[in-house]
Design an enzyme around this catalytic site. Structure first.
Site, short mmCIF file in Angstrom:
data_model
loop_
_atom_site.label_atom_id
_atom_site.label_comp_id
_atom_site.label_asym_id
_atom_site.label_seq_id
_atom_site.Cartn_x
_atom_site.Cartn_y
_atom_site.Cartn_z
N GLU A 1 -1.92 -1.14 -40.98
CA GLU A 1 -1.44 -1.10 -39.59
C GLU A 1 -1.29 -2.51 -39.03
O GLU A 1 -0.36 -2.79 -38.28
CB GLU A 1 -2.42 -0.30 -38.71
N ASP B 1 -7.34 4.34 -32.06
CA ASP B 1 -7.23 2.91 -32.40
C ASP B 1 -7.43 2.06 -31.15
O ASP B 1 -6.73 1.07 -30.93
CB ASP B 1 -5.87 2.63 -33.06
N HIS C 1 -9.75 -8.36 -32.89
CA HIS C 1 -9.16 -9.32 -33.85
C HIS C 1 -9.94 -10.64 -33.92
O HIS C 1 -9.34 -11.70 -34.11
CB HIS C 1 -7.70 -9.62 -33.49
ZN ZN Z 1 -6.20 -1.25 -34.74
#
Ligand code: ZN
Length: 496
Positions: free
Chosen positions: A335, A363, A452
């Site tokens: 993804e 998500d 992230h």
């Molecule tokens: Zn994700």
């Protein structure tokens, strides 16, 4: 989670609302949400739902598995051996849990490698930068690049600059923080926009509202028509310091990145099922993505999503609930930097798209759940027309009503709202072809603080909230798989 365009523009758009809330701007509208009301679905499924909620209070198979995934497999970027370890482990986990038809659908994934990297301000002062190369970026020459900086607060400001002002320079973008859906455009599109004006490199303020000297990576997307230039995220603090220095006079930065692409690697989507008792060919698909960035542990993004979905599905199975339709659990691959898993899954479904009754993707992390997002029919970008239920076609209005009915079953865990906008990058190829999309929605208190980064680790996932997310998914998934009728998707008329 969540890039742009090929890397999931749908998901990016859907999160603008919560992102805006994080700005704390006085004119921020509250997220649109619809209250639950108990109707015929609640009456029919109350007993089953209460069993699920009760069992959820002590269920922790998903969190135990998440702990293993984080601490023993760890970060798992596409192309890495850790990802393939995770894929094998995920399939074994589904088998051990008693799911049926467990399989790994082979998917070729890109293999981007970060390599060593560094950055520093070299004039008028010397200071190392807190940087993290953007995913899919090219590297610099071995010796790096040293260039003067041009500070750019917006794409409009860049457009207004002459090529002379940008040529040979490193563009530093800091548009401020306006929510993920907005900021992700600078990360995704900024490098090529700067390159089109002759820039030799790009530094972009991390897509976060929290300044903790922590850079946030994420995918960029090169425009093939302009030269590919190296690009990295920098911490909020460093972006602000460069901005201040630029007001005083010329600033120079040195950037060194070994980033490069290697040949594609075979990985796969992990799939397991509870086969439907009456309509096995009809599928409610639920999951998240098994890959992560190459920093942190991918705990919230998206370990919590795949393990939340896993816990939801296995709980239904453990309780012996047998829905009429098939529930299919999928851990999609790639993804973060390509979306190959979602595309491959869509290809596998082929012409039987109408048998995909609903697609649910988790998500957004496992923070306090508010309810379920549904639709993705309307743009949620700043400036778009506000969501208006009454302007939707009748089948979509009825679907919202059905979901409000189902949501009333979630009152005991405080997750009984229905919010417009739902989906995710992995299910976007399904949603685009008319499959109704849903996603858990949370209060998003800290998701973009860790997103992230090296700090996306297990400790960020609260076991109590994780359980509530799994419980919500279990109830909604079970009812959608068992109820008479189905929700409407986008372009429902065209899909019929
Ligand atoms: Zn994700």
């Amino acid at each position: 989670m969540r890039g742009i365009a090929a890397f999931g523009v749908g998901a990016a758009l859907l999160f603008v609302q919560t992102g805006l809330a994080q700005m704390g701007a006085p004119d921020t509208p509250p997220p649109v949400s619809m209250q639950a009301f108990a109707g015929p679905l609640a009456a029919k499924y109350r007993v089953d739902a209460d069993r699920i909620l009760k069992a959820s209070e002590t269920e922790d198979d998903g969190y135990v598995a998440l702990t293993y995934l984080c601490d023993h497999i760890g970060k798992r970027l596409s192309g890495s051996p850790q990802l393939n370890t995770a894929v094998e482990w995920g399939a074994e986990l589904m088998r051990k849990a008693g799911l049926q038809n467990v399989t790994v659908q082979p998917v070729m994934v890109p293999h981007w490698v970060r390599g060593s990297e560094s950055g520093a301000i070299v004039a008028p002062v010397t200071k190392p930068l807190h940087m993290l190369g953007l995913g899919m970026s090219v590297g610099t020459p071995k010796e790096g690049i040293t260039a003067e900086v041009v500070f750019v607060p917006s794409f409009a400001a860049l457009d207004a600059m002459s090529a002379e002002q940008v040529k040979g320079k490193i563009v530093v973008f800091n548009p401020g923080w306006h929510g993920y859906g907005f900021n992700v455009m600078y990360r995704g599109l900024g490098p090529s926009k700067a390159a089109a004006k002759g820039a030799v490199g790009v530094l972009v303020r991390s897509a976060t509202g929290l300044a903790m000297q922590t850079p946030h990576t994420g995918a960029l997307r090169y425009d093939e028509k302009v030269p590919k230039i190296p690009a990295a995220a920098i911490s909020v603090e460093d972006a602000l310091m460069i901005e201040r220095l630029c007001k005083e006079g010329p600033v120079k930065v040195h950037l060194q990145m070994d980033a490069h692409m290697e040949p594609e690697v075979k990985a796969g989507n992990v799939i397991g099922e509870i086969v439907g008792s009456e309509h096995p060919e009809q599928v409610v698909v639920i999951g998240g993505h098994i890959d992560s960035w190459d920093v942190g542990q991918g705990a919230q993004d998206d370990g919590s999503g795949i393990m939340g979905a896993f816990q939801a599905v296995t709980l239904i199975h453990k309780l012996g609930l047998k829905p009429k339709r098939t529930i299919r659990l999928v851990f999609w691959v790639n993804e973060e930097n390509g979306g190959a898993g979602g595309v491959a899954y869509r290809k596998m479904v082929g012409e039987k798209i109408k048998d995909q009754v609903a697609a649910i993707e988790m998500d957004e992390g496992a923070e306090k759940p508010l309810g379920m997002g549904y639709g993705g029919f309307e743009s949620m970008m700043p400036g778009a027309a506000p969501f208006d239920l009454n302007k939707l076609p009748p089948d979509q209005q009825q679907s919202y009503a059905a979901l409000q009915d189902i949501a009333s079953l979630l009152g005991p865990i405080g997750a009984d709202r229905v919010l417009p906008g739902g989906g995710g990058s992995d299910i976007e190829p399904l949603t685009d072809d008319g499959v109704p999309a849903l996603a858990p929605r949370t209060d998003d208190q800290h998701y973009f603080d860790w997103h992230h980064t090296d700090a996306d680790t297990l400790d960020k996932v609260d076991p109590k909230e994780f359980r509530k997310n799994a419980a919500m998914l279990a109830v909604v998934t079970y009812v959608l798989a068992d109820m008479d009728g189905r929700l409407a998707g986008k372009n429902a008329a065209a899909a019929k």
